[in-house]
Motif scaffolding. Structure first.
Motif, PDB file in Angstrom:
ATOM      1  N   LEU A 264       0.853  -1.191   0.000  1.00  0.00           N
ATOM      2  CA  LEU A 264       0.000   0.000   0.000  1.00  0.00           C
ATOM      3  C   LEU A 264       0.886   1.237   0.000  1.00  0.00           C
ATOM      4  CD1 LEU A 264      -2.800  -0.841   2.606  1.00  0.00           C
ATOM      5  CD2 LEU A 264      -3.007  -0.814   0.116  1.00  0.00           C
ATOM      6  N   PRO A 265       0.398   2.350  -0.546  1.00  0.00           N
ATOM      7  CA  PRO A 265       1.187   3.591  -0.492  1.00  0.00           C
ATOM      8  C   PRO A 265       1.419   4.035   0.950  1.00  0.00           C
ATOM      9  CG  PRO A 265      -0.595   3.762  -2.104  1.00  0.00           C
ATOM     10  CD  PRO A 265      -0.834   2.505  -1.336  1.00  0.00           C
ATOM     11  N   GLU A 266       2.529   4.689   1.157  1.00  0.00           N
ATOM     12  CA  GLU A 266       2.869   5.134   2.513  1.00  0.00           C
ATOM     13  C   GLU A 266       1.874   6.151   3.050  1.00  0.00           C
ATOM     14  OE1 GLU A 266       6.524   7.297   2.639  1.00  0.00           O
ATOM     15  OE2 GLU A 266       6.364   7.893   0.536  1.00  0.00           O
ATOM     16  N   ASP A 267       1.156   6.868   2.166  1.00  0.00           N
ATOM     17  CA  ASP A 267       0.163   7.829   2.629  1.00  0.00           C
ATOM     18  C   ASP A 267      -1.028   7.147   3.291  1.00  0.00           C
ATOM     19  OD1 ASP A 267       1.776   9.793   1.598  1.00  0.00           O
ATOM     20  OD2 ASP A 267       0.694   9.942  -0.312  1.00  0.00           O
ATOM     21  N   ASP A 268      -1.235   5.852   3.027  1.00  0.00           N
ATOM     22  CA  ASP A 268      -2.357   5.128   3.631  1.00  0.00           C
ATOM     23  C   ASP A 268      -2.035   4.572   5.009  1.00  0.00           C
ATOM     24  OD1 ASP A 268      -3.724   5.652   1.327  1.00  0.00           O
ATOM     25  OD2 ASP A 268      -3.407   3.679   0.425  1.00  0.00           O
ATOM     26  N   LEU A 269      -0.821   4.755   5.479  1.00  0.00           N
ATOM     27  CA  LEU A 269      -0.425   4.159   6.754  1.00  0.00           C
ATOM     28  C   LEU A 269      -1.106   4.780   7.975  1.00  0.00           C
ATOM     29  CD1 LEU A 269       3.388   3.334   6.565  1.00  0.00           C
ATOM     30  CD2 LEU A 269       1.468   1.783   6.822  1.00  0.00           C
ATOM     31  N   PRO A 270      -1.254   6.110   8.077  1.00  0.00           N
ATOM     32  CA  PRO A 270      -1.799   6.685   9.322  1.00  0.00           C
ATOM     33  C   PRO A 270      -3.137   6.102   9.757  1.00  0.00           C
ATOM     34  CG  PRO A 270      -0.793   8.401   8.004  1.00  0.00           C
ATOM     35  CD  PRO A 270      -0.786   7.169   7.157  1.00  0.00           C
ATOM     36  N   PRO A 271      -4.162   6.017   8.881  1.00  0.00           N
ATOM     37  CA  PRO A 271      -5.429   5.437   9.377  1.00  0.00           C
ATOM     38  C   PRO A 271      -5.296   3.975   9.770  1.00  0.00           C
ATOM     39  CG  PRO A 271      -5.520   5.788   6.997  1.00  0.00           C
ATOM     40  CD  PRO A 271      -4.292   6.463   7.485  1.00  0.00           C
ATOM     41  N   ILE A 272      -4.430   3.220   9.094  1.00  0.00           N
ATOM     42  CA  ILE A 272      -4.234   1.809   9.460  1.00  0.00           C
ATOM     43  C   ILE A 272      -3.574   1.704  10.826  1.00  0.00           C
ATOM     44  CG2 ILE A 272      -3.091  -0.332   8.786  1.00  0.00           C
ATOM     45  CD1 ILE A 272      -3.280   0.543   5.897  1.00  0.00           C
ATOM     46  N   GLN A 273      -2.565   2.528  11.064  1.00  0.00           N
ATOM     47  CA  GLN A 273      -1.878   2.483  12.352  1.00  0.00           C
ATOM     48  C   GLN A 273      -2.798   2.902  13.494  1.00  0.00           C
ATOM     49  OE1 GLN A 273       1.491   4.978  11.199  1.00  0.00           O
ATOM     50  NE2 GLN A 273       2.857   3.203  11.370  1.00  0.00           N
ATOM     51  N   ARG A 274      -3.682   3.858  13.238  1.00  0.00           N
ATOM     52  CA  ARG A 274      -4.625   4.276  14.288  1.00  0.00           C
ATOM     53  C   ARG A 274      -5.559   3.122  14.657  1.00  0.00           C
ATOM     54  NH1 ARG A 274      -4.609   9.359  11.472  1.00  0.00           N
ATOM     55  NH2 ARG A 274      -6.402   8.671  10.227  1.00  0.00           N
ATOM     56  N   GLN A 275      -6.024   2.403  13.633  1.00  0.00           N
ATOM     57  CA  GLN A 275      -6.926   1.285  13.911  1.00  0.00           C
ATOM     58  C   GLN A 275      -6.199   0.162  14.660  1.00  0.00           C
ATOM     59  OE1 GLN A 275     -10.179   1.061  13.407  1.00  0.00           O
ATOM     60  NE2 GLN A 275     -10.360   3.071  12.456  1.00  0.00           N
ATOM     61  N   LEU A 276      -4.964  -0.143  14.248  1.00  0.00           N
ATOM     62  CA  LEU A 276      -4.219  -1.195  14.926  1.00  0.00           C
ATOM     63  C   LEU A 276      -3.874  -0.801  16.362  1.00  0.00           C
ATOM     64  CD1 LEU A 276      -1.793  -2.368  12.087  1.00  0.00           C
ATOM     65  CD2 LEU A 276      -3.909  -3.455  12.853  1.00  0.00           C
ATOM     66  N   ALA A 277      -3.543   0.471  16.587  1.00  0.00           N
ATOM     67  CA  ALA A 277      -3.239   0.929  17.937  1.00  0.00           C
ATOM     68  C   ALA A 277      -4.457   0.843  18.850  1.00  0.00           C
ATOM     69  CB  ALA A 277      -2.705   2.361  17.902  1.00  0.00           C
ATOM     70  N   ALA A 278      -5.649   0.995  18.247  1.00  0.00           N
ATOM     71  CA  ALA A 278      -6.884   0.889  19.033  1.00  0.00           C
ATOM     72  C   ALA A 278      -7.303  -0.554  19.262  1.00  0.00           C
ATOM     73  CB  ALA A 278      -8.009   1.651  18.330  1.00  0.00           C
ATOM     74  N   GLY A 279      -6.545  -1.505  18.736  1.00  0.00           N
ATOM     75  CA  GLY A 279      -6.861  -2.918  18.945  1.00  0.00           C
ATOM     76  C   GLY A 279      -7.829  -3.498  17.952  1.00  0.00           C
ATOM     77  N   ALA A 280      -8.092  -2.794  16.863  1.00  0.00           N
ATOM     78  CA  ALA A 280      -9.043  -3.297  15.861  1.00  0.00           C
ATOM     79  C   ALA A 280      -8.402  -4.407  15.034  1.00  0.00           C
ATOM     80  CB  ALA A 280      -9.496  -2.160  14.948  1.00  0.00           C
ATOM     81  N   ARG A 281      -9.206  -5.363  14.637  1.00  0.00           N
ATOM     82  CA  ARG A 281      -8.776  -6.445  13.755  1.00  0.00           C
ATOM     83  C   ARG A 281      -9.347  -6.150  12.370  1.00  0.00           C
ATOM     84  NH1 ARG A 281      -9.428 -12.338  16.080  1.00  0.00           N
ATOM     85  NH2 ARG A 281      -7.718 -12.593  14.584  1.00  0.00           N
ATOM     86  N   LEU A 282      -8.495  -5.766  11.462  1.00  0.00           N
ATOM     87  CA  LEU A 282      -8.910  -5.315  10.131  1.00  0.00           C
ATOM     88  C   LEU A 282      -9.033  -6.505   9.200  1.00  0.00           C
ATOM     89  CD1 LEU A 282      -6.626  -2.165   9.796  1.00  0.00           C
ATOM     90  CD2 LEU A 282      -8.897  -2.370  10.823  1.00  0.00           C
ATOM     91  N   SER A 283     -10.137  -6.539   8.479  1.00  0.00           N
ATOM     92  CA  SER A 283     -10.386  -7.635   7.544  1.00  0.00           C
ATOM     93  C   SER A 283      -9.787  -7.318   6.184  1.00  0.00           C
ATOM     94  CB  SER A 283     -11.892  -7.889   7.406  1.00  0.00           C
ATOM     95  OG  SER A 283     -12.534  -6.753   6.846  1.00  0.00           O
ATOM     96  N   VAL A 284      -9.370  -8.366   5.497  1.00  0.00           N
ATOM     97  CA  VAL A 284      -8.767  -8.261   4.172  1.00  0.00           C
ATOM     98  C   VAL A 284      -9.445  -9.295   3.273  1.00  0.00           C
ATOM     99  CG1 VAL A 284      -6.650  -8.374   2.809  1.00  0.00           C
ATOM    100  CG2 VAL A 284      -6.578  -7.548   5.168  1.00  0.00           C
ATOM    101  N   THR A 285      -9.807  -8.885   2.064  1.00  0.00           N
ATOM    102  CA  THR A 285     -10.369  -9.801   1.078  1.00  0.00           C
ATOM    103  C   THR A 285      -9.407  -9.914  -0.096  1.00  0.00           C
ATOM    104  OG1 THR A 285     -11.615  -7.972   0.077  1.00  0.00           O
ATOM    105  CG2 THR A 285     -12.765  -9.350   1.699  1.00  0.00           C
ATOM    106  N   ALA A 286      -9.305 -11.126  -0.608  1.00  0.00           N
ATOM    107  CA  ALA A 286      -8.437 -11.399  -1.757  1.00  0.00           C
ATOM    108  C   ALA A 286      -9.311 -11.640  -2.979  1.00  0.00           C
ATOM    109  CB  ALA A 286      -7.547 -12.606  -1.490  1.00  0.00           C
ATOM    110  N   TRP A 287      -9.014 -10.925  -4.076  1.00  0.00           N
ATOM    111  CA  TRP A 287      -9.753 -11.039  -5.336  1.00  0.00           C
ATOM    112  C   TRP A 287      -8.806 -11.553  -6.417  1.00  0.00           C
ATOM    113  CZ3 TRP A 287     -14.963  -9.190  -5.829  1.00  0.00           C
ATOM    114  CH2 TRP A 287     -15.486  -8.657  -4.637  1.00  0.00           C
ATOM    115  N   ASP A 288      -9.395 -12.076  -7.479  1.00  0.00           N
ATOM    116  CA  ASP A 288      -8.593 -12.662  -8.550  1.00  0.00           C
ATOM    117  C   ASP A 288      -7.880 -11.582  -9.348  1.00  0.00           C
ATOM    118  OD1 ASP A 288     -10.761 -11.563  -9.811  1.00  0.00           O
ATOM    119  OD2 ASP A 288     -11.116 -13.262 -11.150  1.00  0.00           O
ATOM    120  N   ARG A 289      -7.133 -12.014 -10.376  1.00  0.00           N
ATOM    121  CA  ARG A 289      -6.339 -11.078 -11.173  1.00  0.00           C
ATOM    122  C   ARG A 289      -7.205 -10.021 -11.846  1.00  0.00           C
ATOM    123  NH1 ARG A 289      -1.297 -11.350 -13.821  1.00  0.00           N
ATOM    124  NH2 ARG A 289      -0.992 -13.449 -13.002  1.00  0.00           N
ATOM    125  N   ALA A 290      -8.391 -10.420 -12.327  1.00  0.00           N
ATOM    126  CA  ALA A 290      -9.295  -9.473 -12.997  1.00  0.00           C
ATOM    127  C   ALA A 290     -10.076  -8.618 -12.014  1.00  0.00           C
ATOM    128  CB  ALA A 290     -10.261 -10.227 -13.903  1.00  0.00           C
TER     129      ALA A 290
END
Length: 449
Positions: A264-290
């Motif tokens: 991910l771009p480095e500009d997207d890090l702040p909101p992710i770090q805030r969520q992780l610091a708050a103890g949130a478990r972030l979900s990730v979905t994997a999609w195919d090549r298309a």
């Protein structure tokens, strides 16, 4: 008299129009040119007639009723000024997920190359290519007889040295008693004590040799070190395998669970770090090549400890249970990280959002059925809608289809009004010309009928 004789004498034409003195075989008129012009006129006559026929047919087709219906009328109803039929949607409130997407690669948590720990003949291959195995499952067997013989030899040496040790200890006890009675010297007793320690060292060495051979015998029985899927076999039974073989026996790859490493771009890090610091478990979905089929869903495990300075991105690892096996090692996927969800946001369809010289804008339909350009500021987006941070209000009507021919102030026809506008414009645009001429030429009485 001499001058009159020098002038050329003009010959008078005869009754047939041929000058006197002209040979009988010469054509009338200008000699040599009149026949050529006549031949050219005769050759071009069919082409002229053909062009005239084509022109007449073209005029007939031009004035035929079906061509009059297809040809727009001149004036204010020409193509450029006619109302454009468009598709519209209403700006509404709703929830939109804040998704961050990046390119990722399916990466196993464990990839193990099974190698032999000893040298010997490969007697048995007990696995099948592509087989799913559990940790500890039997894979292959190496001939154990050489190592069994070495084990027995070490056990014999241990028994001998243990007997010597017992004898030396008994002698030491006797020497100690005799030394107390001053029957022997102190030096002789100390020498016997050293001999006891020597035999004790031999016993320990023999025991270590026995343990080594037992380990070698265990290495002859090769088992799976991890849970996973067996790859292609690298060696067949009957070969002499060694510890220095580069390819090993087989490769086992762990598939359940499995991870996806994406960037991910480095500009997207702040909101992710805030969520992780708050103890949130972030979900990730994997999609195919298309990016059309969702393969699996998991959770964000961790971030890398540094940003790649060449690309300005950071690596993230997500863990997937992969119970159905849809994720395969080294597979290319599109990972989407759900960081947060905006509640009650102002949403507009993605098809309405345009990009041009004004920036990001939409076409807003006014009450008089004209459109205006409205510059907006967008936020998070999903597959259908985009959150609008400023520029629109809930209830505004925006154009979603047919924007390519619009401009500021263009008149539009909404989907429910297309039939009414077409019926109203039929007499001017869609009615054939010769029908209009007949209607205008009709007497008043006949028109009333």
């Amino acid at each position: 008299m001499d001058e009159q004789v020098a002038r050329p004498i003009k010959q008078a034409p005869n009754r047939q129009g041929t000058p006197q003195g002209t040979p009988e075989g010469t054509p009338r008129g200008t000699p040599g040119r009149a026949p050529q012009r006549g031949a050219r006129r005769r050759r071009s006559l069919p082409w002229v007639l053909s062009l005239i026929v084509l022109a007449v047919v073209g005029v007939i087709l031009w004035r035929h009723p079906w061509t009059m219906q297809a040809r727009p009328a001149s004036g204010r109803h020409a193509f450029g000024d006619a109302p454009q039929a468009v598709g519209v949607a209403t700006v509404h409130a709703g929830d939109v997920p804040m998704l961050m997407g990046g390119l990722g690669t399916v990466t196993p948590l464990a990839t193990v190359t099974v190698r032999t720990q000893i040298n010997g003949i490969l007697q048995t291959v007990a696995f099948a290519e592509g087989q799913m195995v559990r940790r500890g499952d039997f894979l292959a067997q190496i001939d154990p007889r050489p190592y069994q013989a070495l084990l027995e030899q070490a056990q014999g040496a241990l028994a001998r040295d243990q007997a010597l040790l017992r004898e030396a200890r008994l002698d030491l006890q006797r020497y100690t008693t005799l030394n107390q009675q001053d029957s022997i010297s102190r030096q002789q007793m100390d020498t016997q004590g050293s001999l006891v320690h020597q035999y004790l060292g031999d016993v320990i060495t023999d025991q270590a040799a026995i343990d080594t051979q037992r380990i070698n015998l265990a290495y002859c029985h090769i088992v799976a070190p991890v849970d996973g899927r067996i790859g292609l076999r690298q060696v067949d039974a009957g070969n002499y395998v060694t510890t220095t073989d580069a390819n090993g026996l087989v490769v086992i790859t762990q598939l359940q669970p499995i991870s996806v490493i994406f960037t991910l771009p480095e500009d997207d890090l702040p909101p992710i770090q805030r969520q992780l610091a708050a103890g949130a478990r972030l979900s990730v979905t994997a999609w195919d090549r298309a990016n059309t089929v969702q393969l699996s869903s998991g959770l964000l495990a961790t971030l890398d400890n540094q940003i790649d300075t060449t690309t300005g991105t950071v690596k993230l690892r997500a863990i997937f249970a992969n119970a159905d096996g849809m994720l395969f090692p080294n597979q290319f996927v599109n990972a989407k990280l759900l960081v947060d969800t905006l509640r009650g946001a102002t949403l507009v369809p993605n098809a309405a959002v345009q990009t041009g010289s004004p920036g990001t804008f939409v076409y807003v339909v006014r009450p008089d059925h004209t459109v205006g350009i409205r510059v907006i500021r967008t936020g998070a987006a999903d597959a259908a809608d985009t959150a609008v941070l400023s520029g629109l209000a809930i209830g505004d009507v925006v154009v979603t289809d047919g924007t390519d021919r619009l401009k500021e102030g263009s008149k539009v026809v909404l989907p429910g009004q297309a039939a009414d506008v077409a019926a109203a414009a039929g007499m001017e645009v869609g009615t054939p010309r010769h029908h209009r001429h007949q209607a205008s030429a009709m007497p008043p009485a006949a028109s009333q009928n």
